[in-house]
Design a protein around this motif. Structure first.
Motif, PDB file in Angstrom:
ATOM      1  N   PRO A 186       0.809  -1.235   0.000  1.00 16.32           N
ATOM      2  CA  PRO A 186       0.000   0.000   0.000  1.00 16.32           C
ATOM      3  C   PRO A 186       0.836   1.276   0.000  1.00 16.32           C
ATOM      4  N   ILE A 187       2.109   1.188   0.379  1.00 15.93           N
ATOM      5  CA  ILE A 187       2.953   2.381   0.431  1.00 15.93           C
ATOM      6  C   ILE A 187       3.028   3.065  -0.932  1.00 15.93           C
ATOM      7  N   LYS A 188       2.798   2.293  -1.995  1.00 14.33           N
ATOM      8  CA  LYS A 188       2.843   2.852  -3.347  1.00 14.33           C
ATOM      9  C   LYS A 188       1.734   3.873  -3.581  1.00 14.33           C
ATOM     10  N   ARG A 189       0.680   3.800  -2.764  1.00 16.03           N
ATOM     11  CA  ARG A 189      -0.446   4.719  -2.935  1.00 16.03           C
ATOM     12  C   ARG A 189      -0.403   5.879  -1.938  1.00 16.03           C
ATOM     13  N   PHE A 190       0.658   5.962  -1.164  1.00 15.02           N
ATOM     14  CA  PHE A 190       0.757   7.036  -0.169  1.00 15.02           C
ATOM     15  C   PHE A 190       1.435   8.263  -0.776  1.00 15.02           C
ATOM     16  N   HIS A 191       0.738   9.384  -0.735  1.00 14.55           N
ATOM     17  CA  HIS A 191       1.300  10.652  -1.208  1.00 14.55           C
ATOM     18  C   HIS A 191       0.890  11.767  -0.235  1.00 14.55           C
ATOM     19  N   GLY A 192       1.041  11.504   1.039  1.00 15.98           N
ATOM     20  CA  GLY A 192       0.617  12.451   2.064  1.00 15.98           C
ATOM     21  C   GLY A 192       1.547  13.645   2.180  1.00 15.98           C
ATOM     22  N   GLN A 193       1.003  14.756   2.633  1.00 11.82           N
ATOM     23  CA  GLN A 193       1.775  15.996   2.773  1.00 11.82           C
ATOM     24  C   GLN A 193       2.038  16.307   4.241  1.00 11.82           C
ATOM     25  N   LYS A 194       3.177  16.921   4.499  1.00 15.52           N
ATOM     26  CA  LYS A 194       3.513  17.409   5.830  1.00 15.52           C
ATOM     27  C   LYS A 194       2.408  18.363   6.299  1.00 15.52           C
ATOM     28  N   GLY A 195       1.954  18.188   7.531  1.00 19.19           N
ATOM     29  CA  GLY A 195       0.889  19.029   8.071  1.00 19.19           C
ATOM     30  C   GLY A 195      -0.498  18.482   7.804  1.00 19.19           C
ATOM     31  N   HIS A 196      -0.620  17.631   6.783  1.00 17.68           N
ATOM     32  CA  HIS A 196      -1.908  16.992   6.518  1.00 17.68           C
ATOM     33  C   HIS A 196      -1.898  15.533   6.973  1.00 17.68           C
ATOM     34  N   TRP A 197      -0.725  15.047   7.331  1.00 20.72           N
ATOM     35  CA  TRP A 197      -0.568  13.706   7.910  1.00 20.72           C
ATOM     36  C   TRP A 197       0.371  13.818   9.106  1.00 20.72           C
ATOM     37  N   TYR A 198       0.148  12.959  10.096  1.00 24.96           N
ATOM     38  CA  TYR A 198       1.031  12.874  11.257  1.00 24.96           C
ATOM     39  C   TYR A 198       1.312  11.402  11.551  1.00 24.96           C
ATOM     40  N   CYS A 199       2.425  11.159  12.232  1.00 26.52           N
ATOM     41  CA  CYS A 199       2.772   9.786  12.612  1.00 26.52           C
ATOM     42  C   CYS A 199       2.745   9.664  14.133  1.00 26.52           C
ATOM     43  N   TYR A 200       1.931   8.734  14.620  1.00 29.86           N
ATOM     44  CA  TYR A 200       1.921   8.396  16.043  1.00 29.86           C
ATOM     45  C   TYR A 200       2.788   7.148  16.196  1.00 29.86           C
ATOM     46  N   PRO A 201       4.010   7.283  16.725  1.00 35.49           N
ATOM     47  CA  PRO A 201       4.862   6.101  16.902  1.00 35.49           C
ATOM     48  C   PRO A 201       4.441   5.364  18.175  1.00 35.49           C
ATOM     49  N   ALA A 202       3.975   4.149  18.022  1.00 35.26           N
ATOM     50  CA  ALA A 202       3.402   3.423  19.154  1.00 35.26           C
ATOM     51  C   ALA A 202       4.203   2.172  19.486  1.00 35.26           C
ATOM     52  N   LYS A 203       4.215   1.862  20.775  1.00 31.55           N
ATOM     53  CA  LYS A 203       4.738   0.577  21.222  1.00 31.55           C
ATOM     54  C   LYS A 203       3.528  -0.300  21.529  1.00 31.55           C
ATOM     55  N   ILE A 204       3.295  -1.264  20.639  1.00 26.55           N
ATOM     56  CA  ILE A 204       2.162  -2.181  20.775  1.00 26.55           C
ATOM     57  C   ILE A 204       2.738  -3.526  21.210  1.00 26.55           C
ATOM     58  N   GLY A 205       2.564  -3.875  22.478  1.00 19.36           N
ATOM     59  CA  GLY A 205       3.328  -4.998  22.995  1.00 19.36           C
ATOM     60  C   GLY A 205       4.800  -4.667  22.796  1.00 19.36           C
ATOM     61  N   GLU A 206       5.541  -5.596  22.211  1.00 17.07           N
ATOM     62  CA  GLU A 206       6.952  -5.342  21.926  1.00 17.07           C
ATOM     63  C   GLU A 206       7.187  -4.967  20.465  1.00 17.07           C
TER      64      GLU A 206
ATOM     65  N   LEU B  26       7.173  -2.208  17.413  1.00 16.73           N
ATOM     66  CA  LEU B  26       7.269  -0.774  17.172  1.00 16.73           C
ATOM     67  C   LEU B  26       6.435  -0.456  15.934  1.00 16.73           C
ATOM     68  N   ALA B  27       5.430   0.398  16.105  1.00 15.22           N
ATOM     69  CA  ALA B  27       4.505   0.714  15.005  1.00 15.22           C
ATOM     70  C   ALA B  27       4.546   2.198  14.681  1.00 15.22           C
ATOM     71  N   TYR B  28       4.646   2.516  13.396  1.00 17.33           N
ATOM     72  CA  TYR B  28       4.532   3.897  12.945  1.00 17.33           C
ATOM     73  C   TYR B  28       3.142   4.046  12.338  1.00 17.33           C
ATOM     74  N   ILE B  29       2.265   4.745  13.062  1.00 21.79           N
ATOM     75  CA  ILE B  29       0.869   4.869  12.658  1.00 21.79           C
ATOM     76  C   ILE B  29       0.672   6.237  12.005  1.00 21.79           C
TER      77      ILE B  29
ATOM     78  N   ILE C 230       3.775  -0.625   9.935  1.00 19.34           N
ATOM     79  CA  ILE C 230       3.421   0.708   9.434  1.00 19.34           C
ATOM     80  C   ILE C 230       1.940   0.670   9.062  1.00 19.34           C
ATOM     81  N   LEU C 231       1.187   1.642   9.569  1.00 18.83           N
ATOM     82  CA  LEU C 231      -0.226   1.746   9.210  1.00 18.83           C
ATOM     83  C   LEU C 231      -0.465   3.086   8.516  1.00 18.83           C
ATOM     84  N   LEU C 232      -1.130   3.034   7.374  1.00 14.94           N
ATOM     85  CA  LEU C 232      -1.493   4.228   6.606  1.00 14.94           C
ATOM     86  C   LEU C 232      -3.003   4.387   6.739  1.00 14.94           C
ATOM     87  N   PHE C 233      -3.424   5.318   7.588  1.00 15.12           N
ATOM     88  CA  PHE C 233      -4.836   5.426   7.951  1.00 15.12           C
ATOM     89  C   PHE C 233      -5.464   6.652   7.298  1.00 15.12           C
TER      90      PHE C 233
END
Length: 565
Positions: free
Chosen positions: A218-238, A240-243, A276-279
């Motif tokens: 799915p990363i091929k379809r990501f074209h997000g802009q700074k300020g219109h997307w944010y990343c919540y870096p989460a520790k889910i169990g052990e 490491l997730a970039y949401i 990595i989650l693209l929401f």
């Protein structure tokens, strides 16, 4: 209203009325006093949105039919006691409009954003800056209100006038794999400040369907802009997730901070994520949620489409957990859909109990019933995980459980009044006025959640049987049949109704990877039965008996077994 009249997007301000969200970038716009605030482009933009939301066929007050520029000019005159403010408008009419404007703005989820990299602002300073903004907006409103009404207030309500949350954001240097370059400019969230209790609303309040695998990243379809997307870096169990979330899903992104541990800059800097989650992707295959295993880089990548349906927080939570569970299965661990409690009794005994089952089976209700009937027999009841955990076999050959979330995402109807009121002031409430209303409350520390906890009892939440009490399985095979079948009578918390069956009662990982999960299940059950661990089921009756009387009888039997064995 047209789509354009529902949105504002500048360097400093973003508002989307359709999604009920607003961000104010205080690194781009800062206000020293109420005069700089009333003269700001941002206030004028909010007035434009407010006036555009009024229906001229029904809202015939002259002041609401002023131009945005005229509207703000009148407010300025009131502020400096210029009597010409009332040449064309009645003070009562102006006051009514100001009250409506104030309510209109506060109906949004409003989040201030401060860039750490630009200003090198420390955590305490960013909170002070946001607090200052709230004080300014309250002061401006009150000064104008009191001038218009002709007397000072006798009661003051310290509401969150400007924002209900704030984010400190920054850039991080992490090993971005080839093909993921579009993520480079997206800011990571460094720190979040919430002003709870928070009442937030989404267009959807129910999750549908099962997440499925796709053959293309799915990363091929990501074209997000700074300020219109944010990343919540989460520790889910052990894991490491970039949401990464679209700003229109700000409700979901902010709510994450009450559910998953926010990774520190040290956790992120130089680190490749496991997930990595693209929401909120605007172009996804079939407009449904998918995941993909990037084998080359060993990253699980998830995508959730931009639709009204996916505004429900369950999509955010469950896709995160699905990716984590798939990662766990790949590492030989068994994802558990359930809740785990560490219970200490007055007779000195301590037991770790895991309740297992799909949504609506009665896991949380069983815990509430146990709390209610236990009275003074329980000294302490600690939640290790509330919805999803994992079983792993340690180097010593013993089986242990770990959690995933530091918070709990629960139905308001499932909470006893004591639990609800004790946590009310810390909660993030989602659609509290609707069916399936939810609250997200902090529950435990990350360090404790990911510890290796021994398991003393594992119970399947059976909500469809007519029996009462609890039942211990005699053989490994008997137990596996029930747990793997994953039967339940669906209660409408998802799109299912009536009897259903889900492989291992877990549509978030095991269903997608049944062949990989089966040998891990066999290994876990073999270990538990060889160790003499109590593996059974509790009859919750929730598929048929909403009174919970039978469930309390089952909870009483469970209490007796736990205290006397």
């Amino acid at each position: 209203m047209t789509e354009n009249s529902q949105k504002i997007q500048t360097n400093a301000l973003y508002v989307n009325l359709d999604r009920g969200v607003a961000t104010l970038n205080l690194s781009e716009a800062y206000y020293n006093d109420i005069y700089s605030l009333i003269n700001s482009d941002e206030l004028l933009d909010i007035v434009k949105l407010y006036l555009g939301s009024r229906n001229p066929d029904y809202d015939d007050d002259a002041f609401d039919n002023a131009t945005p520029e005229e509207y703000v000019e009148v407010l300025k005159k009131i502020l400096i006691n210029d009597g010409s403010a009332y040449d064309n408008y009645d003070p009562k009419e102006i006051l009514a409009s100001i009250e409506a404007l104030y309510s209109f703005y506060r109906s949004l989820l409003r989040v201030s954003v401060i860039n750490y990299s630009n200003s090198k602002i420390a955590g305490n300073e960013f909170k002070m800056i946001d607090t200052h903004l709230n004080e300014l907006v309250r002061k401006l409103y009150r000064v104008i209100e009191e001038k218009l009404q002709g007397f000072t207030n006798r009661t003051y309500r310290q509401v969150n006038a400007a924002t209900n949350a704030s984010m400190l954001v920054q850039q991080h240097d992490w090993p971005i794999p080839e093909g993921y370059e579009e993520l480079r400019d997206i800011d990571f969230i460094n720190t979040v400040m919430l002003r709870p209790p928070m009442m937030m609303h989404t267009k959807s309040n129910k999750r549908e369907g099962v997440f499925s695998a796709v053959e293309e990243n799915p990363i091929k379809r990501f074209h997000g802009q700074k300020g219109h997307w944010y990343c919540y870096p989460a520790k889910i169990g052990e894991s490491l997730a970039y949401i990464y979330f679209n700003v229109d899903y700000l409700v979901n992104g902010i709510a994450l901070s009450n559910l998953f541990e926010l990774a520190s800059p040290e956790d992120v800097e130089g680190q490749k994520p496991d997930l990595i989650l693209l929401f909120g992707l605007e172009k996804t295959e079939g407009m449904v949620s998918h995941y993909y295993l990037d084998k080359k880089n060993q990253i699980w990548v998830g995508e959730v489409p931009y639709t009204d349906k996916t505004t429900y927080f369950g999509y955010m939570k469950k896709m995160c957990l699905t990716l984590h569970n798939l990662h766990q299965i790949n590492n030989g661990r068994l994802p558990i859909h359930g809740s785990m409690l560490k219970i200490r009794f007055t007779n000195g005994k301590e037991k770790n109990v895991v309740f297992f089952g799909d949504s609506g089976a009665g896991k949380s209700e069983s815990i509430e019933a146990l709390q209610e009937i236990a009275d003074d027999k329980i000294v302490d009841m600690e939640t290790i995980f509330d919805d999803m955990g994992s079983f792993t076999i340690g180097d010593d050959g013993k089986l242990y459980a770990q959690g995933t979330e530091t918070g709990a995402f629960v139905r308001l109807d499932d909470l006893s009044s004591a639990v609800a009121f004790n946590n009310m002031d810390r909660g993030v409430y989602l659609n509290p006025e609707r069916q399936n209303a939810r609250v997200i409350i902090p529950a435990d520390t990350y360090e404790h959640v990911v510890e290796h906890h021994p398991v003393d009892m594992w119970l399947y939440a059976n909500n469809y049987s007519d029996e009462v009490g609890i039942h211990r399985f005699d053989t490994e095979d008997d137990a596996k049949k029930v747990f793997i079948a994953g039967k339940r009578k669906a209660l409408g918390t998802t799109d299912e109704v009536g009897m259903s069956s889900t492989f291992f009662a877990n549509p978030f990982g095991p269903v997608q990877e049944q062949e990989k999960t089966q040998p891990i299940i066999d290994k876990v059950f073999n270990n538990l039965f060889n160790a003499g661990v109590y593996v059974g089921e509790i009859y919750t009756h929730l598929g048929n008996d909403k009174s919970k009387d039978a469930l309390k009888e089952s909870a009483q039997e469970l209490l007796d077994v736990l205290m006397n064995n």
